[in-house]
Design an enzyme around this catalytic site. Structure first.
Site, PDB file in Angstrom:
ATOM      1  N   HIS A  13       0.844  -1.200   0.000  1.00  0.00           N
ATOM      2  CA  HIS A  13       0.000   0.000   0.000  1.00  0.00           C
ATOM      3  C   HIS A  13       0.878   1.248   0.000  1.00  0.00           C
ATOM      4  O   HIS A  13       2.105   1.150   0.196  1.00  0.00           O
ATOM      5  CB  HIS A  13      -0.950   0.019   1.206  1.00  0.00           C
ATOM      6  CG  HIS A  13      -0.264  -0.013   2.535  1.00  0.00           C
ATOM      7  ND1 HIS A  13       0.344   1.072   3.088  1.00  0.00           N
ATOM      8  CD2 HIS A  13      -0.061  -1.023   3.404  1.00  0.00           C
ATOM      9  CE1 HIS A  13       0.875   0.751   4.246  1.00  0.00           C
ATOM     10  NE2 HIS A  13       0.655  -0.533   4.456  1.00  0.00           N
TER      11      HIS A  13
HETATM   12  P1  TYD Z   1      -2.449  -3.398   6.886  1.00  0.00           P
HETATM   13  O1  TYD Z   1      -2.251  -1.939   6.656  1.00  0.00           O
HETATM   14  O2  TYD Z   1      -3.085  -4.167   5.753  1.00  0.00           O
HETATM   15  O3  TYD Z   1      -1.079  -4.092   7.268  1.00  0.00           O
HETATM   16  P2  TYD Z   1       0.320  -4.057   6.467  1.00  0.00           P
HETATM   17  O4  TYD Z   1       0.100  -3.155   5.302  1.00  0.00           O
HETATM   18  O5  TYD Z   1       1.312  -3.510   7.398  1.00  0.00           O
HETATM   19  O6  TYD Z   1       0.647  -5.449   6.056  1.00  0.00           O
HETATM   20  O7  TYD Z   1      -3.295  -3.578   8.212  1.00  0.00           O
HETATM   21  C1  TYD Z   1      -3.849  -4.827   8.573  1.00  0.00           C
HETATM   22  C2  TYD Z   1      -5.097  -4.565   9.392  1.00  0.00           C
HETATM   23  O8  TYD Z   1      -4.778  -3.881  10.593  1.00  0.00           O
HETATM   24  C3  TYD Z   1      -6.116  -3.717   8.647  1.00  0.00           C
HETATM   25  O9  TYD Z   1      -7.396  -4.252   8.915  1.00  0.00           O
HETATM   26  C4  TYD Z   1      -6.011  -2.362   9.308  1.00  0.00           C
HETATM   27  C5  TYD Z   1      -5.533  -2.686  10.708  1.00  0.00           C
HETATM   28  N1  TYD Z   1      -4.695  -1.639  11.302  1.00  0.00           N
HETATM   29  C6  TYD Z   1      -5.177  -0.881  12.342  1.00  0.00           C
HETATM   30  O10 TYD Z   1      -6.323  -1.048  12.794  1.00  0.00           O
HETATM   31  N2  TYD Z   1      -4.365   0.073  12.901  1.00  0.00           N
HETATM   32  C7  TYD Z   1      -3.112   0.294  12.453  1.00  0.00           C
HETATM   33  O11 TYD Z   1      -2.395   1.175  12.983  1.00  0.00           O
HETATM   34  C8  TYD Z   1      -2.623  -0.486  11.348  1.00  0.00           C
HETATM   35  C9  TYD Z   1      -1.259  -0.267  10.791  1.00  0.00           C
HETATM   36  C10 TYD Z   1      -3.451  -1.444  10.793  1.00  0.00           C
END
Ligand code: TYD
Length: 132
Positions: A51
């Site tokens: 992302h």
């Molecule tokens: P995601 O952004 O997809 O993780 P990464 O990109 O680091 O692999 O986040 C995974 C899940 O966690 C998504 O449902 C959003 C949630 N989340 C939060 O609730 N708070 C946060 O600070 C972060 C980073 C993610």
């Protein structure tokens, strides 16, 4: 604000009892920390991230073990950063597509962020990111 992804060296207090590194607002970071999260227990071969953020700045630190961060800008220019020291952080300005891979066993990826969590700040589709 720093305009390009780059490694920032953090203070390291060397000590025969064990080393110490710290980060605080007003120090080496080009932003104020509003949120901290960490990624851990990553199964071998998995990829995280995938992302970009519209406004958020970040510092990513391999607080334990090692992993790679692959950063792609809107022009499609890709850079791979290998993080394996807890006194180096990868600074990411806004609008950088990032994926984390090549996690070692027991690695921990600490993320210091300039904003509270806000899903509206995310691009989760690379094509939309590139064309925005
Ligand atoms: P995601 O952004 O997809 O993780 P990464 O990109 O680091 O692999 O986040 C995974 C899940 O966690 C998504 O449902 C959003 C949630 N989340 C939060 O609730 N708070 C946060 O600070 C972060 C980073 C993610």
């Amino acid at each position: 604000m720093i305009q390009t992804p780059q490694i920032i060296q953090l203070p390291k207090i060397q000590d025969p009892r064990g080393n110490l590194t710290f980060v605080q607002n007003g120090g080496v970071l080009p932003f104020e920390i509003k949120r901290v999260f960490w990624i851990y227990d990553v199964p071998g071969g998995e990829t995280r991230g995938g992302h970009a953020n519209r406004t958020q700045q970040e510092l990513i630190i391999a607080i334990s073990g090692s992993f790679d961060v692959v950063v792609t800008d809107k022009a499609g220019v890709e850079q791979r950063f290998h993080l394996n020291r807890s006194y180096f952080g990868l600074y990411l300005p806004p609008m950088q597509w990032r994926s984390l891979d090549n996690f070692s066993t027991n690695s921990v990826a600490l993320h210091l962020c300039s904003t509270p969590y806000n899903e509206q700040d995310y691009f989760r589709d690379f094509t939309i990111f590139k064309t925005t």
